[in-house]
Design a protein around this motif. Structure first.
Motif, PDB file in Angstrom:
ATOM      1  N   LYS A 192      37.164 -28.240  43.291  1.00  0.00           N
ATOM      2  CA  LYS A 192      36.399 -27.159  42.697  1.00  0.00           C
ATOM      3  C   LYS A 192      35.191 -26.716  43.519  1.00  0.00           C
ATOM      4  N   VAL A 193      34.570 -27.650  44.235  1.00  0.00           N
ATOM      5  CA  VAL A 193      33.310 -27.322  44.901  1.00  0.00           C
ATOM      6  C   VAL A 193      33.072 -28.251  46.080  1.00  0.00           C
ATOM      7  N   ASP A 194      32.429 -27.720  47.125  1.00  0.00           N
ATOM      8  CA  ASP A 194      31.984 -28.538  48.242  1.00  0.00           C
ATOM      9  C   ASP A 194      30.601 -29.098  47.912  1.00  0.00           C
ATOM     10  N   VAL A 195      30.367 -30.350  48.324  1.00  0.00           N
ATOM     11  CA  VAL A 195      29.173 -31.072  47.876  1.00  0.00           C
ATOM     12  C   VAL A 195      28.415 -31.663  49.056  1.00  0.00           C
ATOM     13  N   ASN A 196      27.087 -31.494  49.049  1.00  0.00           N
ATOM     14  CA  ASN A 196      26.188 -32.307  49.858  1.00  0.00           C
ATOM     15  C   ASN A 196      25.851 -33.535  49.030  1.00  0.00           C
ATOM     16  N   TYR A 197      26.055 -34.725  49.558  1.00  0.00           N
ATOM     17  CA  TYR A 197      25.849 -35.912  48.731  1.00  0.00           C
ATOM     18  C   TYR A 197      24.986 -36.953  49.437  1.00  0.00           C
ATOM     19  N   ALA A 198      24.315 -37.761  48.611  1.00  0.00           N
ATOM     20  CA  ALA A 198      23.498 -38.853  49.121  1.00  0.00           C
ATOM     21  C   ALA A 198      23.473 -39.975  48.089  1.00  0.00           C
ATOM     22  N   LEU A 199      23.496 -41.202  48.572  1.00  0.00           N
ATOM     23  CA  LEU A 199      23.459 -42.385  47.714  1.00  0.00           C
ATOM     24  C   LEU A 199      22.317 -43.283  48.179  1.00  0.00           C
ATOM     25  N   PHE A 200      21.356 -43.527  47.280  1.00  0.00           N
ATOM     26  CA  PHE A 200      20.230 -44.416  47.567  1.00  0.00           C
ATOM     27  C   PHE A 200      20.226 -45.495  46.496  1.00  0.00           C
ATOM     28  N   ALA A 201      20.835 -46.622  46.797  1.00  0.00           N
ATOM     29  CA  ALA A 201      21.006 -47.676  45.799  1.00  0.00           C
ATOM     30  C   ALA A 201      21.032 -49.023  46.496  1.00  0.00           C
ATOM     31  N   LYS A 202      20.611 -50.040  45.763  1.00  0.00           N
ATOM     32  CA  LYS A 202      20.495 -51.365  46.361  1.00  0.00           C
ATOM     33  C   LYS A 202      20.734 -52.443  45.320  1.00  0.00           C
ATOM     34  N   THR A 203      21.482 -53.458  45.707  1.00  0.00           N
ATOM     35  CA  THR A 203      21.699 -54.608  44.827  1.00  0.00           C
ATOM     36  C   THR A 203      20.362 -55.237  44.445  1.00  0.00           C
ATOM     37  N   GLY A 204      20.197 -55.504  43.153  1.00  0.00           N
ATOM     38  CA  GLY A 204      18.973 -56.119  42.672  1.00  0.00           C
ATOM     39  C   GLY A 204      17.875 -55.144  42.311  1.00  0.00           C
ATOM     40  N   ALA A 205      18.111 -53.846  42.532  1.00  0.00           N
ATOM     41  CA  ALA A 205      17.066 -52.854  42.267  1.00  0.00           C
ATOM     42  C   ALA A 205      16.702 -52.810  40.790  1.00  0.00           C
ATOM     43  N   THR A 206      15.422 -52.705  40.539  1.00  0.00           N
ATOM     44  CA  THR A 206      14.905 -52.482  39.193  1.00  0.00           C
ATOM     45  C   THR A 206      14.253 -51.107  39.159  1.00  0.00           C
ATOM     46  N   THR A 207      13.851 -50.684  37.973  1.00  0.00           N
ATOM     47  CA  THR A 207      13.132 -49.416  37.877  1.00  0.00           C
ATOM     48  C   THR A 207      11.847 -49.493  38.687  1.00  0.00           C
ATOM     49  N   SER A 208      11.150 -50.636  38.587  1.00  0.00           N
ATOM     50  CA  SER A 208       9.891 -50.805  39.308  1.00  0.00           C
ATOM     51  C   SER A 208      10.086 -50.777  40.819  1.00  0.00           C
ATOM     52  N   SER A 209      11.088 -51.492  41.331  1.00  0.00           N
ATOM     53  CA  SER A 209      11.297 -51.536  42.782  1.00  0.00           C
ATOM     54  C   SER A 209      11.761 -50.188  43.321  1.00  0.00           C
ATOM     55  N   LEU A 226      10.929 -47.235  41.982  1.00  0.00           N
ATOM     56  CA  LEU A 226       9.704 -46.431  41.987  1.00  0.00           C
ATOM     57  C   LEU A 226       8.874 -46.723  43.232  1.00  0.00           C
ATOM     58  N   GLN A 227       8.749 -48.002  43.551  1.00  0.00           N
ATOM     59  CA  GLN A 227       7.966 -48.392  44.716  1.00  0.00           C
ATOM     60  C   GLN A 227       8.560 -47.816  45.987  1.00  0.00           C
ATOM     61  N   ALA A 228       9.882 -47.880  46.110  1.00  0.00           N
ATOM     62  CA  ALA A 228      10.547 -47.347  47.300  1.00  0.00           C
ATOM     63  C   ALA A 228      10.336 -45.845  47.423  1.00  0.00           C
ATOM     64  N   LEU A 229      10.405 -45.147  46.292  1.00  0.00           N
ATOM     65  CA  LEU A 229      10.238 -43.693  46.311  1.00  0.00           C
ATOM     66  C   LEU A 229       8.793 -43.289  46.592  1.00  0.00           C
ATOM     67  N   ASN A 230       7.853 -44.160  46.246  1.00  0.00           N
ATOM     68  CA  ASN A 230       6.437 -43.841  46.429  1.00  0.00           C
ATOM     69  C   ASN A 230       5.922 -44.190  47.820  1.00  0.00           C
ATOM     70  N   TRP A 279       9.332 -51.057  30.253  1.00  0.00           N
ATOM     71  CA  TRP A 279      10.475 -50.439  30.928  1.00  0.00           C
ATOM     72  C   TRP A 279      10.513 -48.941  30.675  1.00  0.00           C
ATOM     73  N   LEU A 280      10.255 -48.526  29.442  1.00  0.00           N
ATOM     74  CA  LEU A 280      10.244 -47.097  29.121  1.00  0.00           C
ATOM     75  C   LEU A 280       9.147 -46.363  29.891  1.00  0.00           C
ATOM     76  N   GLN A 281       7.996 -46.984  30.039  1.00  0.00           N
ATOM     77  CA  GLN A 281       6.930 -46.377  30.834  1.00  0.00           C
ATOM     78  C   GLN A 281       7.371 -46.193  32.282  1.00  0.00           C
ATOM     79  N   GLN A 282       8.032 -47.224  32.829  1.00  0.00           N
ATOM     80  CA  GLN A 282       8.509 -47.136  34.201  1.00  0.00           C
ATOM     81  C   GLN A 282       9.594 -46.072  34.345  1.00  0.00           C
ATOM     82  N   GLN A 283      10.498 -46.018  33.361  1.00  0.00           N
ATOM     83  CA  GLN A 283      11.545 -45.006  33.401  1.00  0.00           C
ATOM     84  C   GLN A 283      10.945 -43.599  33.358  1.00  0.00           C
ATOM     85  N   GLN A 284       9.958 -43.388  32.509  1.00  0.00           N
ATOM     86  CA  GLN A 284       9.338 -42.063  32.426  1.00  0.00           C
ATOM     87  C   GLN A 284       8.656 -41.695  33.743  1.00  0.00           C
ATOM     88  N   GLN A 285       7.968 -42.644  34.352  1.00  0.00           N
ATOM     89  CA  GLN A 285       7.344 -42.394  35.650  1.00  0.00           C
ATOM     90  C   GLN A 285       8.406 -42.045  36.695  1.00  0.00           C
TER      91      GLN A 285
END
Length: 264
Positions: free
Chosen positions: A78-95, A97-101, A137-143
């Motif tokens: 249906k569509v051509d896609v630009n894609y990216a995957l940023f994921a890591k074993t053991g990642a938490t919401t906090s970690s 967030l830290q990586a993105l910041n 956890w909800l605070q971290q998810q919202q951030q």
């Protein structure tokens, strides 16, 4: 209240079982395969997957069988896609967030990009098996949600619900029961958070929760036996059938949400 009281009473047993599970559960590698790229010559949709080992595809051998590959397979007619995957074993919401910041070079093939039409998130299992409480956890998810919305301006953010830990074959009872109850509580509160975010009129991003339909089509099997069939060999990560079902729900949301103009 009953769940919390029983969890406190069972705390010593739950801690010992948790330690044993961590020690004895096989550690599966993340699958091989491209994590950044495009399908077709003229992509009209950009997709980012963010998260933990499930987002990374642990449980299968190659990304073609994992969430990313199955999404691309379903979208490709249906569509051509630009894609990216940023994921890591053991990642938490906090970690995550830290990586993105952390300071990011604009040449970074994933985090250096300025826009994605759709972002799929998968975070929470490593949070729920740690000591983080639901409110924190909800605070971290919202951030986390606010950060990715502001940075990438997606049209659609698909938030994957916590899986049914109460059905994970790798977990013994009462740990399985306790984590299952905890996952249900976190999911209920997460759904409330997403509803609240969608009601904020200033937001240009739409939030939607993805909950996997794990229906047992074989009545002669117990649900636990069924889960053993569709999960990875470690009894803790998705197998290819679950990744396929997950991808199907993501693609359905993308197409139904009119995020992209398709050629079909």
């Amino acid at each position: 209240m009953l769940y919390h009281g029983l969890s406190i009473m069972l705390a010593p047993v739950l801690i010992l079982q948790g330690l044993k599970v961590r020690r004895t559960t096989p550690r599966l590698a993340e699958p091989e395969g491209e994590r950044v790229g495009q399908t077709g010559p003229n992509p009209t949709l950009s997709l980012l997957i963010l998260g933990d080992s499930a987002a990374a595809g642990v449980g299968v051998i190659n990304q073609s069988e994992a969430l990313l590959g199955q999404i691309l397979k379903l979208l490709s007619p249906k569509v051509d896609v630009n894609y990216a995957l940023f994921a890591k074993t053991g990642a938490t919401t906090s970690s995550t967030l830290q990586a993105l910041n952390e300071p990011v070079d604009c040449s970074h093939p994933i985090l250096g990009q300025t826009h994605f039409d759709v972002i799929v998130t998968s975070l929470g299992v490593n949070d729920i098996t740690s000591s983080v409480n639901c409110e924190k956890w909800l605070q971290q998810q919202q951030q986390f949600f606010e950060l990715i919305r502001e940075r990438y301006q997606p049209k659609l953010i698909l938030v994957t619900a916590l899986p049914p830990l109460g059905l994970f074959p790798a977990l013994p009872n009462p740990l399985r029961w306790s984590l299952g109850k905890r996952a249900n509580q976190f999911n209920s509160r997460l759904q409330q958070l997403l509803l609240k975010l969608n009601q904020q009129g200033k937001l240009t991003s739409q939030f939607s929760m993805i909950t996997l339909p794990l229906d047992n089509p074989q009545p002669e099997l117990s649900m636990l036996e069924f889960m053993r069939q569709v999960m990875a060999s470690d009894g803790f990560h998705p197998g290819a059938p679950i990744y396929n079902a997950w991808a199907g729900l993501v693609v359905e949301q993308i197409l139904d949400g009119a995020v992209v103009r398709t050629c079909a």
